[in-house]
Design an enzyme around this catalytic site. Structure first.
Site, PDB file in Angstrom:
ATOM      1  N   SER A 135       0.851  -1.191   0.000  1.00 11.23           N
ATOM      2  CA  SER A 135       0.000   0.000   0.000  1.00 11.23           C
ATOM      3  C   SER A 135       0.890   1.245   0.000  1.00 11.23           C
ATOM      4  CB  SER A 135      -0.900  -0.004   1.231  1.00 11.23           C
ATOM      5  OG  SER A 135      -1.739   1.134   1.230  1.00 11.23           O
ATOM      6  N   LYS A 161      -0.824  -0.799  -4.573  1.00  3.77           N
ATOM      7  CA  LYS A 161      -2.089  -0.129  -4.230  1.00  3.77           C
ATOM      8  C   LYS A 161      -1.773   1.321  -3.932  1.00  3.77           C
ATOM      9  CE  LYS A 161      -4.832  -0.166   0.009  1.00  3.77           C
ATOM     10  NZ  LYS A 161      -5.587  -1.054   0.944  1.00  3.77           N
ATOM     11  N   LEU A 162      -2.467   2.220  -4.612  1.00  7.32           N
ATOM     12  CA  LEU A 162      -2.254   3.652  -4.397  1.00  7.32           C
ATOM     13  C   LEU A 162      -3.412   4.214  -3.590  1.00  7.32           C
ATOM     14  CD1 LEU A 162      -1.227   4.834  -8.006  1.00  7.32           C
ATOM     15  CD2 LEU A 162       0.283   4.038  -6.151  1.00  7.32           C
ATOM     16  N   LYS A 163      -3.107   4.930  -2.517  1.00  3.98           N
ATOM     17  CA  LYS A 163      -4.135   5.685  -1.810  1.00  3.98           C
ATOM     18  C   LYS A 163      -4.531   6.859  -2.707  1.00  3.98           C
ATOM     19  CE  LYS A 163      -4.377   3.515   2.108  1.00  3.98           C
ATOM     20  NZ  LYS A 163      -5.622   2.892   2.581  1.00  3.98           N
ATOM     21  N   ASP A 189      -7.198   2.872  -3.419  1.00  2.00           N
ATOM     22  CA  ASP A 189      -7.998   2.819  -2.201  1.00  2.00           C
ATOM     23  C   ASP A 189      -8.348   4.241  -1.785  1.00  2.00           C
ATOM     24  OD1 ASP A 189      -7.539   1.394   1.175  1.00  2.00           O
ATOM     25  OD2 ASP A 189      -9.245   2.382   0.201  1.00  2.00           O
ATOM     26  N   ASN A 191     -10.600   5.046   0.794  1.00  2.51           N
ATOM     27  CA  ASN A 191     -11.004   5.180   2.198  1.00  2.51           C
ATOM     28  C   ASN A 191     -12.202   6.130   2.344  1.00  2.51           C
ATOM     29  OD1 ASN A 191      -7.712   4.667   2.696  1.00  2.51           O
ATOM     30  ND2 ASN A 191      -9.080   3.565   4.066  1.00  2.51           N
ATOM     31  N   GLU A 214     -11.033   0.513  -4.210  1.00  2.42           N
ATOM     32  CA  GLU A 214     -11.400   0.088  -2.856  1.00  2.42           C
ATOM     33  C   GLU A 214     -12.130   1.207  -2.126  1.00  2.42           C
ATOM     34  OE1 GLU A 214      -7.926  -1.295  -0.802  1.00  2.42           O
ATOM     35  OE2 GLU A 214      -8.940  -1.433   1.124  1.00  2.42           O
ATOM     36  N   ASP A 239     -14.059  -2.403   1.817  1.00  2.00           N
ATOM     37  CA  ASP A 239     -13.195  -2.585   2.996  1.00  2.00           C
ATOM     38  C   ASP A 239     -14.031  -2.180   4.216  1.00  2.00           C
ATOM     39  OD1 ASP A 239      -9.937  -1.096   3.931  1.00  2.00           O
ATOM     40  OD2 ASP A 239     -11.437  -2.114   5.127  1.00  2.00           O
ATOM     41  N   LYS A 263     -10.310  -7.917   6.610  1.00  2.00           N
ATOM     42  CA  LYS A 263      -9.440  -7.537   7.723  1.00  2.00           C
ATOM     43  C   LYS A 263     -10.050  -8.141   8.989  1.00  2.00           C
ATOM     44  CE  LYS A 263      -8.000  -3.052   5.889  1.00  2.00           C
ATOM     45  NZ  LYS A 263      -8.151  -1.573   6.053  1.00  2.00           N
ATOM     46  N   GLY A 291      -4.649  -4.813   5.369  1.00  2.00           N
ATOM     47  CA  GLY A 291      -3.650  -4.581   6.424  1.00  2.00           C
ATOM     48  C   GLY A 291      -4.029  -3.381   7.269  1.00  2.00           C
ATOM     49  N   ILE A 293      -1.407  -2.025   9.303  1.00  2.00           N
ATOM     50  CA  ILE A 293      -0.050  -1.683   9.767  1.00  2.00           C
ATOM     51  C   ILE A 293       0.287  -2.507  11.015  1.00  2.00           C
ATOM     52  CG2 ILE A 293       1.584   0.235  10.093  1.00  2.00           C
ATOM     53  CD1 ILE A 293      -0.489   2.147   9.110  1.00  2.00           C
TER      54      ILE A 293
HETATM   55  C1  LIG Z   1      -3.770   3.805   8.257  1.00  2.00           C
HETATM   56  S1  LIG Z   1      -4.314   2.946   6.887  1.00  2.00           S
HETATM   57  C2  LIG Z   1      -5.066   1.515   7.497  1.00  2.00           C
HETATM   58  C3  LIG Z   1      -6.170   1.086   6.547  1.00  2.00           C
HETATM   59  C4  LIG Z   1      -5.683   0.870   5.123  1.00  2.00           C
HETATM   60  N1  LIG Z   1      -4.604  -0.110   5.097  1.00  2.00           N
HETATM   61  C5  LIG Z   1      -3.674  -0.096   4.134  1.00  2.00           C
HETATM   62  O1  LIG Z   1      -3.622   0.734   3.243  1.00  2.00           O
HETATM   63  C6  LIG Z   1      -2.623  -1.178   4.217  1.00  2.00           C
HETATM   64  C7  LIG Z   1      -1.721  -0.956   5.395  1.00  2.00           C
HETATM   65  C8  LIG Z   1      -0.813  -2.159   5.586  1.00  2.00           C
HETATM   66  O2  LIG Z   1      -0.152  -2.568   4.612  1.00  2.00           O
HETATM   67  O3  LIG Z   1      -0.817  -2.706   6.709  1.00  2.00           O
HETATM   68  C9  LIG Z   1      -6.835   0.438   4.217  1.00  2.00           C
HETATM   69  O4  LIG Z   1      -7.847   1.162   4.214  1.00  2.00           O
HETATM   70  O5  LIG Z   1      -6.760  -0.557   3.526  1.00  2.00           O
HETATM   71 MG   LIG Z   2      -8.785   0.083   2.546  1.00  2.00          MG
END
Ligand SMILES: CSCC[C@@H](NC(=O)CCC(=O)O)C(=O)O
Ligand SMILES: [Mg+2]
Length: 368
Positions: A135, A161-163, A189, A191, A214, A239, A263, A291, A293
Site C-alpha cells: 500500500s 495499491k495507491l491511496k 484505495d 477510504n 477500494e 473494505d 481484515k 492490512g 499496519i
Molecule cells: C492507516 S491505513 C489503514 C487502513 C488501510 N490499510 C492499508 O492501506 C494497508 C496498510 C498495511 O499494509 O498494513 C486500508 O484502508 O486498507
Molecule cells: Mg482500505
C-alpha cells in the site's frame, strides 16, 4: 481453557516514513497488544484500532477502556472458554469488533499453541507462502510517488495499491501506468473519500485497467456503491463497509462489490474472517487480506489467513520493513514477492522481549 489473567500493553512504534491516506497522515503506530495467560501457556492478540476514530469508529484508548471495563471481566467470569466461544460470550456488548478480535486472537493463539496447531492449519490454509502487495500513501508529488513505487517493484512486490482522494487520483494512476507499464497489478484505495457525485471523475480511472477501486464511498452507502458499480468499469472492492459475514452477504446481494478486502479486526476476529471468506467463496467473490499496519504478531496471523483458497488476489501483507525499521517479532522478509506462511504452533511467532520492551509505553494486568 480458563484464563488466569490478561495483560494489555500499549505500544508506540515509529513508521519508517509518513503514511498519508484520505483520512490523515500517520508517523507513529499506536497499538494495543493483548496477552492472555492460561494454565497451558499464553497467547498474543493485536488490536488494530488506529490512534483516533478516523478509519472506523474504534480507536486505541476506547479499545483499551472497553477491554478493561467490559470484555476482559466478562471473559474472566466465563471460566472455561474455547476460542470459538469468546466472541459469542461478548455478544451482549455492542460493536467494538477490533477490541473483541484482539481478545479472541489471544485466546486462539494460546489454544493452538497448547495443541501444537498453527493458525494456518486451524483456519484451512492451502499454501505455504502468499504473494504480497503493498500500500502506497498519498505523496507530495508525482515524481516522489514514482520513486517510491519503483522501489517497491524492485523489492519484488507483486501488486501496487495507491491511496487516492479528490485531487490525487487520475494523475498519479496515469503516471504509474506510463512509467511502469500496463502489466503491473495496480489498484487504488479511497477510504470513503468520494461521493456518488464524483462518478464521472472515478470513471476516468477506467482506461487504466485497475484491479479494483477500494471503498470509494461512505462505509454505510451500500446502495451508492451498487449504483457506482453500474456506472464505472473498474471493479468495486469494499473494505470499511464489510464488518461481518452477514454484511458481506448483504453487500454482494445488493451488487455493492465484486471483490472484498478482509481484515480480521474489522470483522470481529479471525474466525469471523474465515466466515467472510466462506460467504464470498459461495458467491464467487474473490477476496484478499487487508492490512492495518500490524506488527509481526498480526502480520503472522494475516499471512496465515491469506493462504486460504479464496484469497486469490495479493493482499496488503507486506514485509515488516514496509512500515517498521524494527519489528517486535522476527521480521517478515519478502522473498520473490512472497511471504512464508508461519508453520509453528499458534501464531508461529512471539514478541522478542527486549524489542517489545523498547516500544511498550504502559501495561496493565487484569486477573488473579
Ligand atoms: C492507516 S491505513 C489503514 C487502513 C488501510 N490499510 C492499508 O492501506 C494497508 C496498510 C498495511 O499494509 O498494513 C486500508 O484502508 O486498507
Ligand atoms: Mg482500505
Amino acid at each position: 481453557m480458563k484464563p488466569s489473567g490478561v495483560e494489555l500493553l500499549r505500544v508506540r512504534m515509529p513508521l519508517v516514513a509518513p503514511f498519508r491516506t484520505s483520512f490523515g497522515t500517520q508517523n507513529v503506530r499506536e497499538l494495543l497488544l493483548v496477552r492472555v495467560v492460561t494454565p497451558n501457556g499464553e497467547g498474543w492478540g493485536e488490536c488494530v484500532t488506529m490512534g483516533g476514530p478516523l478509519y472506523s469508529s474504534e480507536y486505541v484508548d476506547g479499545a483499551e477502556h472497553v477491554l478493561r471495563n467490559f470484555l476482559v471481566p466478562a471473559l474472566m467470569e466465563a471460566g472455561e472458554v474455547t476460542a470459538s466461544q469468546v466472541v459469542p460470550r461478548l455478544a451482549r456488548f455492542k460493536g467494538h469488533r477490533m477490541a473483541k478480535a484482539a481478545l479472541e486472537m489471544a485466546v486462539l493463539d494460546a489454544e493452538l499453541r497448547a495443541h501444537d496447531l498453527s493458525f494456518a492449519a486451524a483456519l484451512g490454509s492451502t499454501r505455504d507462502s502468499v504473494p504480497c502487495g503493498v500500500s502506497v500513501g498519498i505523496m507530495d508529488s508525482v515524481p516522489q510517488l514514482l520513486d517510491v513505487v519503483g522501489g517497491y517493484l524492485d523489492a519484488g512486490y507483486v501488486r501496487i495499491k495507491l491511496k487516492i482522494e479528490p485531487g490525487w487520483d487520475v494523475e498519479p494512476v496515469r503516471a504509474v501506468r506510463e512509467r511502469f507499464g500496463d502489466d503491473v497489478l495496480l489498484q487504488v484505495d479511497a477510504n470513503t473519500a468520494y461521493t456518488l457525485s464524483d462518478v464521472s471523475q472515478l470513471a476516468r480511472l477506467d482506461p487504466f485497467e485497475l484491479l479494483l477501486i477500494e471503498q470509494p464511498l461512505d462505509e454505510e452507502d451500500l446502495l451508492g456503491h451498487a449504483e457506482l458499480a453500474r456506472r464505472i468499469r473498474t471493479p468495486v472492492c469494499l473494505d470499511e463497509s464489510i464488518v461481518s459475514a452477514r454484511s458481506a452477504a448483504d453487500a454482494i446481494t445488493l451488487g455493492a462489490c465484486r471483490i472484498v478486502n478482509i481484515k480480521p479486526g474489522r470483522v470481529g476476529g479471525y474466525l469471523e474472517a474465515r466466515r467472510v471468506h466462506d460467504v464470498c467463496a459461495a458467491h464467487g467473490i474473490p477476496v484478499w487480506c487487508g492490512g492495518m499496519i500490524e506488527t509481526g504478531l498480526g502480520r503472522a496471523a494475516n499471512v496465515a489467513l491469506a493462504s486460504l483458497p479464496g484469497f486469490t488476489l495479493p493482499g496488503d501483507t507486506s514485509a515488516s520493513d514496509r512500515f517498521y525499521r524494527t519489528d517486535i517479532t522476527e521480521p517478515f522478509v519478502l522473498k520473490d514477492g512472497h511471504l512464508p506462511v508461519p508453520q509453528g504452533p499458534g501464531l508461529g511467532v512471539t514478541p522478542i522481549p527486549d524489542l517489545l520492551a523498547e516500544v511498550t509505553t504502559s501495561t496493565v494486568w487484569l486477573g488473579s
